[in-house]
Write a protein that holds these residues in place. Structure first.
Motif: not given
Length: 362
Positions: A3-7, A57-59, A66-67
């Motif tokens: 999943l991706k969480l847009a910053l 969770i990583s960046h 975030l990945v």
């Protein structure tokens, strides 16, 4: 699954390591910080709030998102639930970004250090319980109590899943082999109030919680009775109005065992930074850093106003930044510590036997 969480607007100020490794909560179960990859691993709740899945969770450098690596495939509702929890933990929101910028404008060294986000849990309930675990004990016991609650959680979930069947309960803790069959997450308030074996005496003995067991159950009951509501707490977290946060603070004080230190720490997690969680560590800090040799429990409130009021509404952020700088000057970067040594950090920083909760506040 990934999943991706847009910053979004947070891209320019966000640093994964600094967003996580600035509060003792990151050392507490079920969080696992991995120094080599600068990533965070832990279980998060799915949309039904009953099941959990392990995520990492990583960046990646220079990525605007975030990945989030997930072990299982998820429904769209589950994906949304995971993204919401990650966003809460790492404070990826318009309000948090606004506060980061305002604070760093007010305090120039904060921008140089990349400080402005204080790590928190994926849920308010976990934040509140962990704040309680910080109080009146050494850091090792705090870590042990959090770990014990996570070890108990799969058993609570199983009991609830079985529909309160009257089965014989084992008096021994689950073995490591049994524990590996299910994900150990932090208990939710819904699990606590639905647990057929819910009993302060059993919870106290099983997790070595002392008086905290009854306080945890009272907190869960307040949610079940509607005295505390998750939607209202979410609105409070998104609000800039300090009068709204004051209402929540006063409700929390009604819980037996929840004093000003605990409630102030919770309000910091909610995102209101006017109150500094004050205890013996605060007294030590003001004596050593600000030369307040006569600082005591009787003068601490006055001393805090004198030193930190000029930073309103970010008094607690300034205090926390000072603590982190002080700790790391003595023990090295918190993000690089081996997890096996977390329990030693308090003693390695300061030898004063009366100050036994130092990293509990970090």
């Amino acid at each position: 699954m990934e999943l991706k969480l847009a910053l979004g607007e947070c891209s320019s100020s966000f640093d994964m390591e600094k967003a996580v490794c600035n509060h003792g909560f990151f050392m507490m179960s079920p969080n696992i910080w991995i120094p080599s990859t600068r990533s965070l691993r832990r279980p998060l709740r799915l949309a039904d709030s009953r099941r959990s899945v392990s995520v990492t969770i990583s960046h990646p450098p220079d990525y605007p998102f975030l990945v989030i690596q997930v072990q299982d495939s998820l429904s769209s509702a589950d994906e949304a639930a995971i993204l919401e929890q990650v966003g809460r933990m790492l404070r990826i929101s318009s309000k948090d970004e606004r506060y980061v910028r305002e604070f760093q404008t007010m305090h120039s060294s904060a921008k140089e250090k990349g400080f402005g986000r204080i790590f928190r849990s994926p849920s308010f309930f976990e934040d509140a319980v962990k704040s309680l675990l910080l109080c009146n004990c050494g850091w090792k016991r705090t870590l042990d109590m959090a770990r014990a609650l996570c070890e108990l959680q799969p058993e609570i979930a199983l009991d609830n899943e079985n529909g309160h069947l009257k089965r014989k309960r084992s008096k021994r803790k689950p073995s490591s082999s049994n524990s590996s069959e299910s994900i150990q997450n932090f208990p939710s308030w819904k699990e606590m109030v639905s647990w057929p074996w819910v009993n302060a005496a059993y919870l106290e003995k099983r997790c070595n919680l002392g008086y905290r067991a009854a306080s945890i159950l009272q907190l869960a009951t307040m949610f079940a009775q509607g005295k505390l509501e998750e939607d209202e707490i979410t609105k409070t977290e998104q609000s800039f109005d300090p009068t709204i946060s004051e209402s929540l603070y006063q409700k929390l004080l009604e819980i037996k065992g929840f004093g000003p230190f605990i409630c102030s720490n919770i309000m910091m997690c909610v995102g209101f930074y006017q109150r500094i969680p004050s205890d013996t560590e605060t007294i030590r800090h003001l004596k050593q850093v600000y030369g307040k040799e006569n600082c005591s429990k009787n003068t601490i409130a006055k001393d805090i106003v004198e030193i930190y009021e000029k930073y309103n509404p970010f008094q607690c952020l300034v205090y926390w930044m000072e603590l982190i700088e002080e700790y790391e000057s003595k023990s090295g970067k918190l993000s690089e510590l081996d997890s096996f040594n977390y329990h030693l950090v308090t003693g390695s920083l300061f030898r004063d036997k009366e100050v036994n909760r130092i990293v509990s506040n970090a």
